[in-house]
Scaffold this motif. Structure first.
Motif, short mmCIF file in Angstrom:
data_model
loop_
_atom_site.label_atom_id
_atom_site.label_comp_id
_atom_site.label_asym_id
_atom_site.label_seq_id
_atom_site.Cartn_x
_atom_site.Cartn_y
_atom_site.Cartn_z
N PRO A 192 54.15 48.24 45.61
CA PRO A 192 53.87 48.25 44.17
C PRO A 192 53.63 46.86 43.59
O PRO A 192 53.97 45.84 44.22
CB PRO A 192 55.14 48.88 43.57
N ALA A 193 53.07 46.83 42.40
CA ALA A 193 52.66 45.56 41.79
C ALA A 193 53.81 44.58 41.62
O ALA A 193 53.61 43.37 41.66
CB ALA A 193 52.00 45.84 40.45
N GLY A 194 55.03 45.09 41.45
CA GLY A 194 56.17 44.21 41.22
C GLY A 194 56.90 43.82 42.50
O GLY A 194 57.93 43.14 42.43
N ALA A 195 56.39 44.24 43.65
CA ALA A 195 57.07 43.91 44.91
C ALA A 195 56.79 42.45 45.30
O ALA A 195 55.81 41.87 44.86
CB ALA A 195 56.59 44.85 46.02
N LYS A 196 57.65 41.90 46.14
CA LYS A 196 57.49 40.51 46.53
C LYS A 196 56.23 40.29 47.36
O LYS A 196 55.72 39.18 47.41
CB LYS A 196 58.72 40.05 47.34
N ASP A 197 55.77 41.34 48.04
CA ASP A 197 54.58 41.19 48.89
C ASP A 197 53.39 41.98 48.34
O ASP A 197 52.52 42.42 49.09
CB ASP A 197 54.91 41.65 50.32
N ALA A 198 53.37 42.15 47.00
CA ALA A 198 52.29 42.95 46.38
C ALA A 198 50.92 42.34 46.69
O ALA A 198 50.76 41.12 46.65
CB ALA A 198 52.50 43.01 44.88
N LEU A 199 49.98 43.19 46.99
CA LEU A 199 48.61 42.74 47.26
C LEU A 199 47.69 43.62 46.41
O LEU A 199 47.61 44.84 46.64
CB LEU A 199 48.29 42.92 48.75
N ASP A 200 47.02 43.01 45.45
CA ASP A 200 46.21 43.80 44.53
C ASP A 200 44.86 44.14 45.16
O ASP A 200 43.97 43.29 45.25
CB ASP A 200 46.01 43.03 43.22
N LEU A 201 44.73 45.39 45.59
CA LEU A 201 43.48 45.84 46.21
C LEU A 201 42.74 46.82 45.30
O LEU A 201 41.83 47.51 45.74
CB LEU A 201 43.79 46.52 47.55
N THR A 202 43.16 46.86 44.04
CA THR A 202 42.63 47.87 43.12
C THR A 202 41.10 47.75 42.98
O THR A 202 40.41 48.77 42.87
CB THR A 202 43.31 47.75 41.74
N ALA A 203 40.60 46.51 43.01
CA ALA A 203 39.15 46.32 42.84
C ALA A 203 38.36 46.97 43.98
O ALA A 203 37.18 47.25 43.84
CB ALA A 203 38.85 44.83 42.76
N GLU A 204 39.01 47.20 45.10
CA GLU A 204 38.31 47.81 46.24
C GLU A 204 38.16 49.32 46.10
O GLU A 204 37.51 49.96 46.91
CB GLU A 204 39.04 47.47 47.55
N CYS A 205 38.81 49.86 45.09
CA CYS A 205 38.69 51.31 44.84
C CYS A 205 38.28 51.56 43.40
O CYS A 205 39.05 52.14 42.62
CB CYS A 205 40.03 51.99 45.12
N PRO A 206 37.10 51.15 43.00
CA PRO A 206 36.68 51.43 41.62
C PRO A 206 36.41 52.93 41.46
O PRO A 206 36.11 53.60 42.44
CB PRO A 206 35.40 50.62 41.49
N TYR A 207 36.51 53.40 40.25
CA TYR A 207 36.21 54.82 40.00
C TYR A 207 34.70 55.01 40.16
O TYR A 207 33.92 54.46 39.37
CB TYR A 207 36.68 55.22 38.61
N ASP A 208 34.31 55.74 41.18
CA ASP A 208 32.89 55.88 41.49
C ASP A 208 32.64 57.31 42.00
O ASP A 208 32.61 57.56 43.21
CB ASP A 208 32.53 54.84 42.57
N PRO A 209 32.47 58.25 41.05
CA PRO A 209 32.31 59.66 41.47
C PRO A 209 31.12 59.86 42.41
O PRO A 209 31.20 60.69 43.32
CB PRO A 209 32.11 60.41 40.15
N ALA A 210 30.05 59.08 42.20
CA ALA A 210 28.85 59.27 43.05
C ALA A 210 29.19 58.93 44.51
O ALA A 210 28.82 59.67 45.43
CB ALA A 210 27.73 58.38 42.53
#
Lengths: 527, 315
Positions: free
Chosen positions: A335-353
């Motif tokens: 999770p975002a608050g963990a000591k080893d958090a790695l933000d990969l959210t940009a790799e999963c954009p909302y893209d229905p197509a």
């Protein structure tokens, strides 16, 4: 005459006002805490949030967490790690006692470790085995302290543990804040009569058990033999079982209670605008996910997993609506608050197509097979229903039909955790400090890997993490693990969020440690 | 009458036997068991299997039922699997709280329903009738969980006269005890009062125009006596029937109110037992709650005979 009167009155005022310590903390008073889940019994060597709350109020362990989620000493005054992490030597605070007066020394700590490993079998277990040969008892802490193979008493207040390589890195982490924080029970009281202990626990924490009326209240008072001298500040702590969340909020607003341990997201706004109440928002150490069963169709197909768990979910919309904006869209396993958090959210954009294209490639959608899934959730969290509805609508846009089934917690627990027959569910996880904190859900050898990933690469990375005591190396391994899980589409996360707590404004010294630890040792009342 | 009562009491035995049998089968057929609740999420299957065997939960259902029944006949209600506490002790601790709630609620209901229903019926289609009937309609259509919260907002957070929740035993002082019980009792009682108000009004309207009531008036009886002694007593039979049923329903109704107000009654005990699949506790709860329901109905039947001496139960 007047100056003398003022002096006398000042002396009287000081004499009868609450005592304060150097930091200005006032002594005395009773803290009243509302809890939403009741314990089945008070045996601390068991799981469940109700038991956790009581266990942590009256228990103590070797280590604990500070406000920044760092592992610090509890009974252990200090510790030394040697032999590449395989040996840890703990120096204990001297002079403390268990609540029954038994000395809190190295021998008693060794006994507590030995009942985990099975080197010592409590007398009550032996007696039950005589009556019923099939009877089996296993200490809950064995799940994450399995790698400790020997415990030595060096002197009255020094104890040394010897560990196997795999697992040695998780000892301190697990003992401070895992799903069941390792706490010490009085050998004398625990050994003989478990029936009595389940109703009258004898431990070594800042508060000593007084009374428990199940489904009503749990009372404890200051333990005079507590090893951290000068603590706790309070005379007494009282827990009141209140099943209804609105009533917990009303009782807090009316000043009948001082702390709500777990503030549901829908009540955040009410608590914020209630006078005399403050809301404690901790770090985002929990994930809100929709776990899939990796061993069941259609999730065996990586393309389907990636389509629905990565590109097919509009996380921002769910966060804004069902989660009231109190979470952060987040896709990683830590999770975002963990000591080893790695933000990969940009790799999963909302893209229905893109999601539709992946589904088509896997043979689903127009001209292919219809995609139907059933989401089974439980009624323990009001947000589950709203999130289920939001997911249903989002999946429909991809051409996937989703049925929603709501069952009670016991039914859900059996189907999801034990039988692993749910296709899809919702879960707000336990708090995590690192990727390892809740790794029992993904390590195929844990026996309770209910995400059912069954992937040897995940096991390998976790074992590597557990064998490495260098924090930087651990972070590197954790990031590899998080990237791998995302690439495989194993973990459909929606967001990271905080464990919310609310207190009266005059409650001081209380820190929100998420679901990891509930510590009332330094709490005082500014009254 | 005595023979009838004895016969009805004897009939309780097969009735309760049937109920317990159905409940025993039902609770065992839903997913989950007390061992899972006890162990939580994190356990190994061999430990659970050993514990099931230890508690006899691995035996066939009919064997478990017969064993439970055998112990019950000998006065042993068993122990809760999760806590090891004796079920009978727990029931005896929780039952008086619920009985007090039920009794209090019925008193409130009657205190509301009798005057409001009578006034409505003797002054039909007047503002007082409309007021009473509107109030009754609001009471009937308000779910208890909502009504309870409204009462809390008004009496506790608004006026500050009653605590929001919680329970204090009589030993804490009558004032403390009653102030904690006031809102749960009002929540339960006002809903029942609303139902009974409409019923009292309807029954009174039926009898108020009857010949014997007019005869009483023509004999010069005071209107107050005519209404209460001649009309009301005869209007009571359907009211008593519904009251009896309401007492039965209140056993279930207390679950919601006890949960909202954190009152440790039998309802809360039952719901916790069901959620954790603690079979001995569930059976104890069902046995007591169904006995209350059946006994309430028996009481109603006996009251019929008092209210209408023409009713005879013997052949």
């Amino acid at each position: 005459m007047l100056p003398m009167l003022i002096t006398v009155l000042s002396i009287l005022f000081l004499a009868f006002s609450p005592a304060t310590d150097a930091q200005g903390a006032k002594r005395g008073g009773t803290l009243k805490v509302a809890i939403e889940g009741e314990a089945v019994n008070l045996d601390p060597l068991g799981v469940g949030f109700g038991r956790k709350v009581y266990r942590e109020a009256i228990g103590s362990g070797l280590v604990r967490l500070d406000g920044n989620f760092n592992v610090v000493g509890d009974l252990a005054k200090s510790w030394e790690i040697s032999d590449e992490g395989r040996v840890i030597t703990f120096k204990l605070h001297p002079g403390g006692t268990y609540h029954d007066g038994t000395p809190l020394d190295a021998a008693s700590v060794k006994w507590n470790f030995d009942i985990i490993s099975g080197k010592v079998v409590p007398t009550w277990v032996k007696e039950l085995k005589k009556k019923s040969p099939k009877y089996k008892w296993r200490n809950i802490f064995l799940g994450y302290l399995f790698h400790i193979n020997k415990v030595e008493v060096l002197d009255k207040y020094t104890v040394r543990i010897h560990q196997n390589d795999v697992g040695k890195a998780m000892t301190l982490d697990a003992m401070s804040a895992a799903f069941s924080r390792f706490v010490l029970v009085s050998p004398k009281s625990y050994d003989m009569n478990i029936e009595k202990f389940r109703r009258h626990p004898v431990m070594s924490g800042p508060y000593k058990f007084v009374e428990w009326k199940r489904n009503r209240h749990f009372f404890a008072e200051r333990h005079k033999g507590y090893f951290r001298k000068g603590l706790p500040y309070l005379d007494r702590i009282e827990f009141y079982f209140m099943a209804d969340a609105n009533q917990r909020m009303n009782a807090l607003a009316a000043g009948e209670i001082d702390i709500i341990n777990n503030l549901p997201i829908p009540l955040y706004a009410t608590a914020k605008k209630t006078s005399g109440v403050k809301v404690l928002v901790g770090p985002q150490t929990m994930n809100y996910a929709f776990p899939i069963n990796g061993q069941r169709a259609p999730w065996k197909d990586k393309r389907v997993r990636r389509a629905l768990s990565c590109f097919g979910v509009d996380r921002a919309q769910i966060v804004k609506t069902a989660l009231r904006g109190l979470a952060k869209p987040w896709v990683s396993y830590s999770p975002a608050g963990a000591k080893d958090a790695l933000d990969l959210t940009a790799e999963c954009p909302y893209d229905p197509a893109k999601a539709k294209a992946l589904l088509k490639e896997a043979g689903y959608g127009p001209g292919g097979k219809p995609l139907k899934v059933t989401l089974t959730t439980n009624n323990s969290d009001p947000a589950h229903i709203e999130v289920s509805q939001a997911l249903k609508l989002q999946f429909a846009k991809l051409g996937a039909a989703m049925d929603i089934r709501v069952v009670d917690y016991a039914t859900w627990n059996r189907a999801f955790v034990r039988q692993r027959k749910l296709q899809l569910t919702l879960q707000n996880t336990l708090s995590s400090r690192t990727a390892n904190s809740n790794s029992h859900t993904i390590h195929s050898k844990s026996g309770i890997d209910y995400y059912n990933m069954k992937d040897t690469e995940i096991d390998r990375l976790l074992d590597l993490w557990r064998s490495t005591i260098d924090p930087q190396k651990q972070i590197g391994i954790s990031h590899k693990l998080q990237r791998y899980i995302l690439a495989q589409g194993y973990y459909p996360n929606i967001a990271s969020f905080s464990f919310l707590q609310a207190t009266r404004s005059d409650v001081k010294g209380f820190t929100n440690l998420g679901k990891m630890m509930l510590d009332y040792t330094s709490v005082w009342l500014d009254r | 009458m005595r023979a009838y009562i004895i016969r009805r009491i004897l009939l309780l035995i097969p009735t309760l036997l049937g109920i317990t049998m159905v409940v025993f089968l039902t609770i065992q057929s839903i997913p989950g068991d007390p061992i899972e609740a006890y162990l939580g999420e994190f356990y190994e299957e061999d430990v659970a299997t050993a514990l099931r065997s230890h508690y006899g939960l691995d035996r066939p259902i009919h064997v478990q039922y017969v064993l439970w029944l055998g112990r019950l006949v000998r006065g042993d209600w068993g122990k809760e699997v999760l806590s090891g506490l004796p079920v009978l002790d727990q029931i005896l601790e929780h039952l008086p709280v619920s009985l007090e709630l039920i009794l209090g609620a019925m008193i409130v209901a009657l205190m509301v329903a009798i005057p409001a229903g009578i006034i409505s019926s003797v002054r039909p289609y007047t503002p007082s009738d409309y007021t009473a009937m509107t109030g009754a309609m609001v009471g009937i259509s308000t779910p208890e969980f909502f009504g309870g919260i409204m009462l809390v907002l008004f009496f506790s957070l608004g006026l500050g006269v009653f605590p929001v929740q919680g329970y204090k035993p009589w030993s804490a002082g009558a004032g403390e005890h009653l102030s904690h019980m006031a809102l749960p009792i009002l929540t339960l009682g006002l809903t029942r009062g609303a139902i009974l108000t409409r019923l009292v009004r309807g029954c009174m309207l039926e009898v108020i125009g009857q010949d014997y009531v007019n005869t009483a008036r023509s004999k010069g009886a005071v209107e107050f006596v005519v209404i209460l002694r001649h009309a009301f007593k005869n209007a009571l039979i359907p009211v008593v029937t519904v009251m009896g049923l309401q007492v039965g329903f209140l056993v279930g109704g207390t679950i919601i109110v006890e949960t909202i107000f954190s009152v440790p009654g039998l309802g809360q005990y039952g719901i916790n037992a069901i959620s954790s699949r603690d079979y001995p506790a569930v059976m104890g709860f069902i046995l007591v709650s169904s006995s209350i329901f059946v006994l309430a109905n028996l009481t109603v039947d006996v009251l019929y005979a008092y209210l209408n001496p023409r009713i005879r139960y013997e052949n």
